[in-house]
Scaffold this active site. Structure first.
Site, PDB file in Angstrom:
ATOM      1  N   ALA A  88      53.682 -11.470  18.694  1.00  0.00           N
ATOM      2  CA  ALA A  88      54.638 -11.566  19.794  1.00  0.00           C
ATOM      3  C   ALA A  88      54.001 -11.555  21.174  1.00  0.00           C
ATOM      4  O   ALA A  88      54.715 -11.618  22.176  1.00  0.00           O
ATOM      5  CB  ALA A  88      55.630 -10.412  19.698  1.00  0.00           C
TER       6      ALA A  88
ATOM      7  N   ASN B  15      53.414  -3.514  16.549  1.00  0.00           N
ATOM      8  CA  ASN B  15      52.361  -4.442  16.138  1.00  0.00           C
ATOM      9  C   ASN B  15      51.623  -5.018  17.343  1.00  0.00           C
ATOM     10  O   ASN B  15      50.428  -5.303  17.278  1.00  0.00           O
ATOM     11  CB  ASN B  15      52.945  -5.587  15.305  1.00  0.00           C
TER      12      ASN B  15
ATOM     13  N   HIS C 216      57.157  -7.436  27.023  1.00  0.00           N
ATOM     14  CA  HIS C 216      55.784  -6.967  26.855  1.00  0.00           C
ATOM     15  C   HIS C 216      55.022  -7.164  28.163  1.00  0.00           C
ATOM     16  O   HIS C 216      55.038  -8.257  28.738  1.00  0.00           O
ATOM     17  CB  HIS C 216      55.076  -7.747  25.750  1.00  0.00           C
TER      18      HIS C 216
END
Length: 267
Positions: free
Chosen positions: A124, A190, A220
């Protein structure tokens, strides 16, 4: 033609199978599902990969060229390590599993015994190529901040920290190392583990996680500095409709890595 075995067919696996139907040079030969899996998983495989065999494991004589894990942490032990030891190259999406004590070393040793390679997928987050390159010149710091809507943190230790349904402003639910984050939030962290393996490692990568009612997707933010200069990346990823804990980009990352295996020119 590259014959692929896929481990898992949940939200991520189904998304990968959907997109692989449009790629040439790749054939999903086997999809591994755990015993007792729901009937709709079988239906999904039959619909999206009608030529694939459904099994509970991949054997040594199955003629598989590449194994792709998108089933969660337990699949590393059960399927990836045995495949590596047989000499089958593997791709791993559940990079957070490598935060478990000794797991990264076991994975590396299995690949060495099988004279093959395991590829950790970027999932991601972007900028992994730059971060991994910067490491050769020397990295000073890597900081990761992850924000997800409160409902995406349900079923995690965050529920013990606050009433997720009642949040009206962002709340920091974790601050510490990537190693701790991946262990406490294995289905959500992750990205932190991936950044760690590209950069400074699990213990030196700093992580903050937020339950934030002000965001609708998975946000993020990465900041890194070192001999190369500084890098700052912010990504707001849309979650998979079938699983709000997972960014849709995770699926695209797996498909990109697979497509590169079947192309004469790859980026």
């Amino acid at each position: 033609m590259i014959r692929i075995a896929m481990i898992g067919c949940g939200a991520i696996g189904a998304g990968v199978l959907e997109l692989l139907r449009h790629e040439t040079g790749l054939a999903v030969a086997c999809v591994v599902l755990p015993p007792g899996v729901r009937a709709d998983a079988f239906d999904t495989v039959k619909r999206l990969a009608p030529g694939a065999r459904i099994a509970t494991s991949v054997g040594a004589a199955d003629g598989i060229d590449l194994l792709v894990e998108c089933a969660g942490h337990a699949a590393i032990d059960e399927h990836v390590i045995p495949a590596l030891e047989r000499g089958t190259p593997c791709m791993v999406a559940s990079v957070g599993a490598l935060s478990l004590p000794g797991m990264a070393q076991r994975l590396e040793q299995a690949a060495q015994r099988g004279n093959t390679q395991v590829q950790l997928l970027s999932g991601a987050i972007g900028g992994i190529d730059a971060l991994a390159a910067a490491r050769f010149g020397g990295l000073d710091s890597v900081q990761y901040t992850g924000r997800k809507p409160p409902h995406a943190w349900k079923g995690t230790p965050a529920e013990n920290d606050c009433d997720l349904d009642a949040l009206t402003e962002a709340r920091c639910i974790f601050e510490g190392s990537a190693e701790q984050a991946a262990q406490l939030y294995p289905k959500n962290a992750n990205v932190a583990a991936t950044l760690s393996f590209a950069g400074l490692g699990l213990q030196r990568t700093q992580v903050r996680l937020y339950a934030d009612p002000g965001v609708t997707g998975n946000v993020h933010h990465v900041r890194a500095s070192g001999a190369f200069g500084t890098m700052e990346i912010t990504m707001e990823g849309k979650p998979l409709p079938a699983n709000p804990k997972t960014s849709a980009l995770t699926v695209y990352s797996i498909v990109r890595a697979l497509a590169n295996r079947g192309r004469a020119v790859a980026i």
